[in-house]
Design a protein around this motif. Sequence first.
Motif, PDB file in Angstrom:
ATOM      1  N   UNK A 179       0.794  -1.223   0.000  1.00  0.00           N
ATOM      2  CA  UNK A 179       0.000   0.000   0.000  1.00  0.00           C
ATOM      3  C   UNK A 179       0.824   1.269   0.000  1.00  0.00           C
ATOM      4  N   UNK A 180       2.132   1.133   0.286  1.00  0.00           N
ATOM      5  CA  UNK A 180       2.986   2.328   0.326  1.00  0.00           C
ATOM      6  C   UNK A 180       4.089   2.304  -0.717  1.00  0.00           C
ATOM      7  N   UNK A 181       4.599   1.126  -1.021  1.00  0.00           N
ATOM      8  CA  UNK A 181       5.778   1.058  -1.902  1.00  0.00           C
ATOM      9  C   UNK A 181       5.498   0.138  -3.094  1.00  0.00           C
ATOM     10  N   UNK A 182       6.406   0.187  -4.055  1.00  0.00           N
ATOM     11  CA  UNK A 182       6.403  -0.827  -5.114  1.00  0.00           C
ATOM     12  C   UNK A 182       6.613  -2.187  -4.472  1.00  0.00           C
ATOM     13  N   UNK A 183       6.044  -3.222  -5.080  1.00  0.00           N
ATOM     14  CA  UNK A 183       6.221  -4.573  -4.530  1.00  0.00           C
ATOM     15  C   UNK A 183       7.316  -5.302  -5.311  1.00  0.00           C
ATOM     16  N   UNK A 184       7.652  -6.500  -4.866  1.00  0.00           N
ATOM     17  CA  UNK A 184       8.682  -7.270  -5.572  1.00  0.00           C
ATOM     18  C   UNK A 184       8.290  -7.517  -7.021  1.00  0.00           C
ATOM     19  N   UNK A 185       6.984  -7.783  -7.258  1.00  0.00           N
ATOM     20  CA  UNK A 185       6.535  -8.108  -8.625  1.00  0.00           C
ATOM     21  C   UNK A 185       6.547  -6.889  -9.549  1.00  0.00           C
ATOM     22  N   UNK A 186       6.578  -5.685  -8.983  1.00  0.00           N
ATOM     23  CA  UNK A 186       6.777  -4.511  -9.833  1.00  0.00           C
ATOM     24  C   UNK A 186       8.157  -4.576 -10.484  1.00  0.00           C
ATOM     25  N   UNK A 187       9.111  -5.101  -9.751  1.00  0.00           N
ATOM     26  CA  UNK A 187      10.506  -5.168 -10.222  1.00  0.00           C
ATOM     27  C   UNK A 187      10.767  -6.462 -10.983  1.00  0.00           C
ATOM     28  N   UNK A 188      10.207  -7.560 -10.463  1.00  0.00           N
ATOM     29  CA  UNK A 188      10.427  -8.877 -11.066  1.00  0.00           C
ATOM     30  C   UNK A 188       9.056  -9.518 -11.266  1.00  0.00           C
TER      31      UNK A 188
END
Lengths: 261, 92
Positions: A179-188
Amino acid sequence: MTPPPDPSNPPGLPPLDALDRETYAWQLRLPGFGEQAQRALKGASVLVSRVGGLGSPVAMELAAAGVGRLVLAHAGNLKQSDLNRQLLMTQEWVGRPRVACAARRLREFQPRLEVVACDENLSPANAARLVGEVDVVVDCAPLFEERFAMHDEAFRQHKPVVECAMYGSEASITTVVPGRTACLRCRVPEVPPHWRREFPVLGAVSGAVGCLAAMEAIKLLTGLGSGLLDRLLSFDLASMNWNETTLARRQGCPVCGTSCG
Amino acid sequence: MHVTIEFLGQARELAGSARRSLEVAAACTALEAVQRAVDQEPPALRELLLTADGSLHTWVMLSVNDVATHDAATTLLTDGATLRLMPPISGG
Ligand SMILES: [Zn+2]
């Protein structure tokens, strides 16, 4: 009549006793930390998935800092070739379950610590249960399938994840807060086919990023300092080059893309 | 204009070193600079970073001046930019 609440003694956090005050005397002097932070750690529960080269120092530093309960997840028996980096293991334990050795060492070090030892790796089958038991997750898994199971579930349960990894002399770390940051799946977004289970490891590198990960978890639990939220710290200990990259959400991310704004 | 490309992780291994300097035209995109850089490298590096049609694999993190971008094809570079390519690592 109920007495008015005492702001120095918030409800829900376990009190410190004389032994706590003696054990943690040196860190209670830390600016911005103090008794309330120590009580927050005492009342906290952290999942460390796995306890190898990276997870061993994470668990050790969290135990040292006074985290009350650690859930350790790591399948399989100790191999001789684990002993260049897995600091919670011992030579005579080769051939026996790693997680039991890690639990035993942690209890010797900090007898008041509650350790839940699970002889299994994170998977979609157990992620809900294991993530559900804790306040913070520290992701030290060597496979992206495990990382995805952990992160997807942590996102569902709104639990923060400290995500750390290493390769050779390099390592990286960031803190994911749903809810606050990009998640791991945003990157990978998907399992990268180039990644192999066996990778070069020097224990001092996994140990260094493990200590940083423990610090991130401590900050999440106590509010100390500022964490690596949407900041990926990457470093190469061979050249001592350190970089920080600002992260951003991926439009259409399979995990966080639609449910948070 | 002049840009610098940095390779991390397995990309650095395949490239043999961490850094390349590159002269690119004005209005060059981040993707064009990456394509130019890997053209001069072993094919395995190209496969690690780019798809067959020359776009960046979704799982390769590219940053320009320390800010990650998910849209390399439309990110315009400025003179002196540093691009960093990070294939994801998962060692634990
Ligand atoms: Zn996401």
